[in-house]
Design a protein around this motif. Sequence first.
Motif, PDB file in Angstrom:
ATOM      1  N   ILE A 140      38.573  44.841  97.036  1.00 39.75           N
ATOM      2  CA  ILE A 140      38.274  43.889  98.595  1.00 39.75           C
ATOM      3  C   ILE A 140      37.388  42.699  98.025  1.00 39.75           C
ATOM      4  O   ILE A 140      38.301  41.945  98.797  1.00 39.75           O
ATOM      5  CB  ILE A 140      37.519  45.253  99.814  1.00 39.75           C
ATOM      6  CG1 ILE A 140      38.198  45.842 100.171  1.00 39.75           C
ATOM      7  CG2 ILE A 140      37.594  43.954 101.373  1.00 39.75           C
ATOM      8  CD1 ILE A 140      39.932  46.252 100.301  1.00 39.75           C
ATOM      9  N   LYS A 141      36.054  42.726  97.717  1.00 37.53           N
ATOM     10  CA  LYS A 141      35.806  41.871  97.519  1.00 37.53           C
ATOM     11  C   LYS A 141      36.761  40.229  96.356  1.00 37.53           C
ATOM     12  O   LYS A 141      37.034  38.809  96.570  1.00 37.53           O
ATOM     13  CB  LYS A 141      34.801  42.076  96.376  1.00 37.53           C
ATOM     14  CG  LYS A 141      33.152  42.401  97.907  1.00 37.53           C
ATOM     15  CD  LYS A 141      32.238  42.361  96.608  1.00 37.53           C
ATOM     16  CE  LYS A 141      30.997  43.254  97.563  1.00 37.53           C
ATOM     17  NZ  LYS A 141      30.881  44.721  98.510  1.00 37.53           N
ATOM     18  N   SER A 142      36.949  40.890  96.147  1.00 40.05           N
ATOM     19  CA  SER A 142      38.139  40.251  94.666  1.00 40.05           C
ATOM     20  C   SER A 142      39.573  39.304  95.485  1.00 40.05           C
ATOM     21  O   SER A 142      39.691  38.586  95.393  1.00 40.05           O
ATOM     22  CB  SER A 142      39.079  40.872  93.678  1.00 40.05           C
ATOM     23  OG  SER A 142      40.055  40.890  93.278  1.00 40.05           O
ATOM     24  N   LEU A 143      40.124  40.722  96.440  1.00 35.59           N
ATOM     25  CA  LEU A 143      41.226  39.433  97.402  1.00 35.59           C
ATOM     26  C   LEU A 143      40.827  38.667  98.592  1.00 35.59           C
ATOM     27  O   LEU A 143      41.534  37.757  98.439  1.00 35.59           O
ATOM     28  CB  LEU A 143      41.860  40.907  98.208  1.00 35.59           C
ATOM     29  CG  LEU A 143      42.861  40.995  98.671  1.00 35.59           C
ATOM     30  CD1 LEU A 143      43.935  40.328  98.357  1.00 35.59           C
ATOM     31  CD2 LEU A 143      43.390  41.620  99.496  1.00 35.59           C
ATOM     32  N   ASN A 144      39.596  38.897  98.870  1.00 35.41           N
ATOM     33  CA  ASN A 144      38.672  38.728  99.856  1.00 35.41           C
ATOM     34  C   ASN A 144      39.010  36.647  99.311  1.00 35.41           C
ATOM     35  O   ASN A 144      39.462  35.490  99.819  1.00 35.41           O
ATOM     36  CB  ASN A 144      37.438  38.928 100.189  1.00 35.41           C
ATOM     37  CG  ASN A 144      36.997  37.954 102.022  1.00 35.41           C
ATOM     38  OD1 ASN A 144      36.033  38.514 102.213  1.00 35.41           O
ATOM     39  ND2 ASN A 144      37.633  36.772 102.129  1.00 35.41           N
ATOM     40  N   VAL A 145      38.125  36.788  97.950  1.00 30.68           N
ATOM     41  CA  VAL A 145      37.921  35.619  97.461  1.00 30.68           C
ATOM     42  C   VAL A 145      39.641  34.757  96.729  1.00 30.68           C
ATOM     43  O   VAL A 145      40.348  33.538  97.510  1.00 30.68           O
ATOM     44  CB  VAL A 145      37.450  35.629  95.910  1.00 30.68           C
ATOM     45  CG1 VAL A 145      37.522  34.320  95.347  1.00 30.68           C
ATOM     46  CG2 VAL A 145      36.005  36.052  96.331  1.00 30.68           C
ATOM     47  N   THR A 146      40.467  35.493  96.937  1.00 30.60           N
ATOM     48  CA  THR A 146      41.730  35.432  96.855  1.00 30.60           C
ATOM     49  C   THR A 146      42.725  34.630  97.621  1.00 30.60           C
ATOM     50  O   THR A 146      43.209  33.892  97.848  1.00 30.60           O
ATOM     51  CB  THR A 146      42.604  36.312  95.485  1.00 30.60           C
ATOM     52  OG1 THR A 146      41.920  36.889  94.548  1.00 30.60           O
ATOM     53  CG2 THR A 146      44.607  35.776  95.688  1.00 30.60           C
ATOM     54  N   LEU A 147      42.369  35.538  98.824  1.00 27.96           N
ATOM     55  CA  LEU A 147      43.602  34.801  99.367  1.00 27.96           C
ATOM     56  C   LEU A 147      42.732  33.225 100.467  1.00 27.96           C
ATOM     57  O   LEU A 147      43.135  32.565 100.460  1.00 27.96           O
ATOM     58  CB  LEU A 147      42.974  35.780 100.946  1.00 27.96           C
ATOM     59  CG  LEU A 147      43.477  37.483 100.922  1.00 27.96           C
ATOM     60  CD1 LEU A 147      42.763  38.325 101.695  1.00 27.96           C
ATOM     61  CD2 LEU A 147      44.724  37.161 100.980  1.00 27.96           C
ATOM     62  N   ASN A 148      41.235  33.607 100.674  1.00 30.98           N
ATOM     63  CA  ASN A 148      40.681  32.542 100.695  1.00 30.98           C
ATOM     64  C   ASN A 148      40.745  30.749 100.009  1.00 30.98           C
ATOM     65  O   ASN A 148      41.690  30.166 100.145  1.00 30.98           O
ATOM     66  CB  ASN A 148      39.117  32.244 100.248  1.00 30.98           C
ATOM     67  CG  ASN A 148      38.188  33.085 101.825  1.00 30.98           C
ATOM     68  OD1 ASN A 148      38.736  34.165 102.217  1.00 30.98           O
ATOM     69  ND2 ASN A 148      36.994  33.534 101.206  1.00 30.98           N
ATOM     70  N   LEU A 149      41.130  31.108  98.730  1.00 36.79           N
ATOM     71  CA  LEU A 149      41.707  30.555  97.459  1.00 36.79           C
ATOM     72  C   LEU A 149      43.154  30.114  98.312  1.00 36.79           C
ATOM     73  O   LEU A 149      44.142  28.742  97.974  1.00 36.79           O
ATOM     74  CB  LEU A 149      42.076  30.716  96.033  1.00 36.79           C
ATOM     75  CG  LEU A 149      39.874  30.845  95.829  1.00 36.79           C
ATOM     76  CD1 LEU A 149      40.351  31.522  94.226  1.00 36.79           C
ATOM     77  CD2 LEU A 149      39.599  29.196  95.558  1.00 36.79           C
ATOM     78  N   ALA A 150      44.158  31.396  98.201  1.00 35.26           N
ATOM     79  CA  ALA A 150      45.418  30.929  98.573  1.00 35.26           C
ATOM     80  C   ALA A 150      45.760  30.377 100.125  1.00 35.26           C
ATOM     81  O   ALA A 150      46.543  29.816 100.051  1.00 35.26           O
ATOM     82  CB  ALA A 150      46.182  32.688  98.495  1.00 35.26           C
ATOM     83  N   MET A 151      45.096  30.210 100.788  1.00 37.94           N
ATOM     84  CA  MET A 151      45.241  29.983 102.310  1.00 37.94           C
ATOM     85  C   MET A 151      44.505  29.069 102.384  1.00 37.94           C
ATOM     86  O   MET A 151      44.274  28.287 103.775  1.00 37.94           O
ATOM     87  CB  MET A 151      45.226  30.866 103.270  1.00 37.94           C
ATOM     88  CG  MET A 151      46.625  31.497 102.689  1.00 37.94           C
ATOM     89  SD  MET A 151      46.611  33.062 104.519  1.00 37.94           S
ATOM     90  CE  MET A 151      46.848  34.116 103.136  1.00 37.94           C
ATOM     91  N   ASP A 152      43.162  28.371 101.535  1.00 37.16           N
ATOM     92  CA  ASP A 152      42.670  27.098 101.702  1.00 37.16           C
ATOM     93  C   ASP A 152      41.942  27.521 102.691  1.00 37.16           C
ATOM     94  O   ASP A 152      41.617  27.146 103.922  1.00 37.16           O
ATOM     95  CB  ASP A 152      42.823  26.128 101.731  1.00 37.16           C
ATOM     96  CG  ASP A 152      41.843  24.173 101.094  1.00 37.16           C
ATOM     97  OD1 ASP A 152      40.483  25.175 100.905  1.00 37.16           O
ATOM     98  OD2 ASP A 152      42.287  23.490 101.720  1.00 37.16           O
ATOM     99  N   HIS A 153      40.839  28.853 103.161  1.00 34.35           N
ATOM    100  CA  HIS A 153      40.302  28.718 104.472  1.00 34.35           C
ATOM    101  C   HIS A 153      39.182  29.815 104.511  1.00 34.35           C
ATOM    102  O   HIS A 153      38.651  30.615 102.949  1.00 34.35           O
ATOM    103  CB  HIS A 153      41.789  30.110 105.136  1.00 34.35           C
ATOM    104  CG  HIS A 153      41.726  29.946 106.279  1.00 34.35           C
ATOM    105  ND1 HIS A 153      41.025  29.026 107.535  1.00 34.35           N
ATOM    106  CD2 HIS A 153      41.151  31.174 107.341  1.00 34.35           C
ATOM    107  CE1 HIS A 153      40.933  29.602 108.768  1.00 34.35           C
ATOM    108  NE2 HIS A 153      40.905  31.381 108.635  1.00 34.35           N
ATOM    109  N   SER A 154      39.183  30.370 105.198  1.00 31.06           N
ATOM    110  CA  SER A 154      37.304  31.283 105.125  1.00 31.06           C
ATOM    111  C   SER A 154      37.053  32.502 105.483  1.00 31.06           C
ATOM    112  O   SER A 154      36.541  32.719 106.194  1.00 31.06           O
ATOM    113  CB  SER A 154      35.898  30.481 104.703  1.00 31.06           C
ATOM    114  OG  SER A 154      36.046  29.784 106.472  1.00 31.06           O
ATOM    115  N   PHE A 155      38.056  33.750 104.884  1.00 27.06           N
ATOM    116  CA  PHE A 155      38.363  34.614 105.946  1.00 27.06           C
ATOM    117  C   PHE A 155      37.335  35.464 105.842  1.00 27.06           C
ATOM    118  O   PHE A 155      36.217  35.589 104.223  1.00 27.06           O
ATOM    119  CB  PHE A 155      40.131  35.618 104.930  1.00 27.06           C
ATOM    120  CG  PHE A 155      40.709  34.493 105.901  1.00 27.06           C
ATOM    121  CD1 PHE A 155      41.091  34.913 106.498  1.00 27.06           C
ATOM    122  CD2 PHE A 155      41.657  34.324 104.239  1.00 27.06           C
ATOM    123  CE1 PHE A 155      42.624  34.369 107.324  1.00 27.06           C
ATOM    124  CE2 PHE A 155      43.041  33.524 105.094  1.00 27.06           C
ATOM    125  CZ  PHE A 155      43.722  33.838 105.921  1.00 27.06           C
TER     126      PHE A 155
END
Length: 219
Positions: A140-155
């Motif tokens: 989950i922590k890894s995906l959180n970083v990935t999503l933030n990078l993928a979408m330039d957002h701070s989920f």
Amino acid sequence: MNIKDEGAMVVFSGGQDSTTCLFWALERYAKVEAVTFDYGQRHSKEIECAKKICADLGVQHTILDMSLLGQLTENALTRDSIKVEAGEEGHLPSTFVDGRNMLFLTFAAVAAKQKGLRNIVTGVCETDFSGYPDCRDIFIKSLNVTLNLAMDHSFVIHTPLMWIDKSETWELADKMGKLEYVRDNTLTCYNGIMGAGCGECPACKLRNHGLEKYLARRE
Ligand code: ZN
């Protein structure tokens, strides 16, 4: 912006865990929405149950068609011909769908960003760990970083159940005054029976054992 002021998207199946997470989110965020994935579950009842709960709670609900999961994998959740079995040592249970949580969380994040929601809430749990690698905290922590990078957002992905067991999940619902609602209105059973369920399948055993354990402790 204060995180608390921002809304949340709850990954929602209509089961005990995600319903408890939905109440958890409703206590914290002014704006809460839910997303349910339709991937050809054995029981379309699951979708109906999720719809009803969202209607009860006045939560905006999106149902996304993920039927392609059924095309990609063979498992007991989407194929009636495969029996629901707990995993033997070293093997995953027959209900495992490769990458399911990763896909669901990724789609939830895309939907959340569209709707201006920053927080994503999921009921994954490492304590009653059944071997699903994409339920682990590290993932989950890894995906959180990935999503933030993928979408330039701070989920921010929240996992309120990550380190608690089933009895503590019941306790959490009870502390919010929602134990009866969760007990009577959610569907966890692999045989599609609401509430306490069939009592025989692995999901029922886990759920009912957790409830007994909690109630014994509460008294
Ligand atoms: Zn059952």
